[in-house]
Design a protein around this motif. Structure first.
Motif, PDB file in Angstrom:
ATOM      1  N   ALA A 138       0.872  -1.251   0.000  1.00  8.53           N
ATOM      2  CA  ALA A 138      -0.113  -0.061   0.068  1.00  8.53           C
ATOM      3  C   ALA A 138       0.891   1.295  -0.119  1.00  8.53           C
ATOM      4  N   LEU A 139       2.049   1.053  -0.165  1.00  7.45           N
ATOM      5  CA  LEU A 139       3.109   2.362   0.190  1.00  7.45           C
ATOM      6  C   LEU A 139       3.110   3.388  -1.164  1.00  7.45           C
ATOM      7  N   ASP A 140       2.191   2.890  -2.038  1.00 11.38           N
ATOM      8  CA  ASP A 140       2.124   3.934  -3.035  1.00 11.38           C
ATOM      9  C   ASP A 140       1.132   4.968  -2.845  1.00 11.38           C
ATOM     10  N   HIS A 141       0.132   4.787  -1.733  1.00 11.63           N
ATOM     11  CA  HIS A 141      -0.557   5.890  -1.224  1.00 11.63           C
ATOM     12  C   HIS A 141      -0.048   7.194  -0.566  1.00 11.63           C
ATOM     13  N   ARG A 142      -0.715   8.133  -0.611  1.00 16.40           N
ATOM     14  CA  ARG A 142       0.003   9.140   0.137  1.00 16.40           C
ATOM     15  C   ARG A 142       0.239   8.995   1.472  1.00 16.40           C
ATOM     16  N   VAL A 143      -0.954   8.343   1.869  1.00 13.44           N
ATOM     17  CA  VAL A 143      -0.970   7.757   3.512  1.00 13.44           C
ATOM     18  C   VAL A 143      -1.192   6.612   3.699  1.00 13.44           C
ATOM     19  N   VAL A 144      -0.260   5.934   4.505  1.00 15.86           N
ATOM     20  CA  VAL A 144      -0.874   4.495   5.391  1.00 15.86           C
ATOM     21  C   VAL A 144      -0.901   4.900   6.780  1.00 15.86           C
ATOM     22  N   LEU A 145      -2.326   4.925   7.137  1.00 19.41           N
ATOM     23  CA  LEU A 145      -2.515   5.370   8.502  1.00 19.41           C
ATOM     24  C   LEU A 145      -3.086   4.014   9.308  1.00 19.41           C
ATOM     25  N   VAL A 146      -2.138   3.860  10.268  1.00 18.81           N
ATOM     26  CA  VAL A 146      -2.135   2.912  11.463  1.00 18.81           C
ATOM     27  C   VAL A 146      -2.672   3.572  12.460  1.00 18.81           C
ATOM     28  N   CYS A 147      -4.061   3.514  12.678  1.00 19.05           N
ATOM     29  CA  CYS A 147      -4.933   4.231  13.903  1.00 19.05           C
ATOM     30  C   CYS A 147      -5.682   3.107  14.699  1.00 19.05           C
ATOM     31  N   ALA A 148      -5.207   3.309  15.889  1.00 18.57           N
ATOM     32  CA  ALA A 148      -5.589   2.249  16.914  1.00 18.57           C
ATOM     33  C   ALA A 148      -5.422   2.716  18.375  1.00 18.57           C
ATOM     34  N   PRO A 149      -6.045   2.290  19.324  1.00 12.44           N
ATOM     35  CA  PRO A 149      -5.805   3.068  20.528  1.00 12.44           C
ATOM     36  C   PRO A 149      -4.500   2.298  21.058  1.00 12.44           C
ATOM     37  N   ALA A 150      -4.064   2.699  22.596  1.00 11.43           N
ATOM     38  CA  ALA A 150      -2.779   2.304  22.779  1.00 11.43           C
ATOM     39  C   ALA A 150      -2.779   0.690  23.098  1.00 11.43           C
ATOM     40  N   GLY A 151      -1.557   0.035  23.150  1.00 13.22           N
ATOM     41  CA  GLY A 151      -1.292  -1.375  23.043  1.00 13.22           C
ATOM     42  C   GLY A 151      -1.706  -2.155  21.996  1.00 13.22           C
ATOM     43  N   TYR A 152      -1.924  -1.670  20.893  1.00 11.20           N
ATOM     44  CA  TYR A 152      -2.140  -2.542  19.810  1.00 11.20           C
ATOM     45  C   TYR A 152      -0.873  -2.813  18.874  1.00 11.20           C
ATOM     46  N   GLY A 153       0.213  -2.108  19.298  1.00  6.42           N
ATOM     47  CA  GLY A 153       1.372  -2.839  18.484  1.00  6.42           C
ATOM     48  C   GLY A 153       1.691  -1.813  17.394  1.00  6.42           C
ATOM     49  N   LYS A 154       1.162  -0.571  17.243  1.00  5.18           N
ATOM     50  CA  LYS A 154       1.265   0.360  16.040  1.00  5.18           C
ATOM     51  C   LYS A 154       2.910   0.498  15.927  1.00  5.18           C
TER      52      LYS A 154
END
Length: 205
Positions: free
Chosen positions: A40-56
């Motif tokens: 997916a790195l051809d996208h302008r943004v790869v958004l990894v969005c999750a609460p604390a503790g999810y291993g982002k």
């Protein structure tokens, strides 16, 4: 707003701010999820969005490590509550470009060392013009983006994302979207979302 530029980043921070905070060798290798992000790195943004503790941080750190080993131009910024100065943020960007051998930041570096006072809009325009000189692909990883409270930093990141700089891409780990201009980018198909459900451990990831 008028921004007074600092003369670079605080002493001793670049070594820790510009590399992932964890060693990938001690982490569980989630190859399926890593491959999804890489694809997916051809996208302008790869958004990894999750609460604390999810291993982002862990997952984007593994992607960063993989891309680095393959010789891609990548940069990392670990953000925290102390990032309240756009001058320091610009110093991080300039140092990232220097480390990967990109032609960026000459005018910005001059200003950083001058202690000049500039309207924030003028500063953003200067940085965007500098970024236009970059012809190669660059992936910038922003970790803990939810901690950025400074509006000048947020507006700069948003300005970069709004600009037609298709070779400048972001991988962002955050607990919230934090004013990112994602509605427009999603409408253009330029956001790839990794959410809590994707980060939960399953046998196939």
């Amino acid at each position: 707003d008028v921004v007074i530029l600092a003369a670079g980043a605080p002493g001793g921070t670049l070594g820790t701010k510009l590399v992932p905070p964890t060693k990938c060798s001690g982490l569980v290798n989630r190859q399926s999820l890593i491959t999804r992000i890489e694809n997916a790195l051809d996208h302008r943004v790869v958004l990894v969005c999750a609460p604390a503790g999810y291993g982002k941080t862990s997952i984007i750190g593994q992607v960063y490590s993989t891309l680095t080993q393959r010789g891609h131009r990548v940069g990392w910024i670990s953000l925290d509550e102390s990032d309240k100065d756009i001058g320091h943020f610009l110093a991080y960007l300039v140092e990232i470009a220097r480390r990967v051998g990109l032609n960026f930041g000459h005018a910005t570096s001059t200003l950083l060392g001058s202690g000049a006072s500039l309207p924030s809009e003028t500063l953003r325009t200067l940085v965007l013009n500098d970024l236009k000189n970059i012809q190669q692909d660059l992936h910038i990883f922003l970790d803990d983006y939810h901690l950025v409270a400074d509006p000048d930093i947020r507006e700069l990141v948003n300005a970069i994302l709004h600009a037609p700089l298709w070779n400048i891409r972001f991988v962002i780990a955050t607990r919230t979207e934090n004013h990112l201009p994602l509605s427009r980018l999603r409408a253009l198909g330029q956001v790839y979302d990794i959410e809590s459900s994707d980060l939960r451990f399953r046998m196939d990831v």
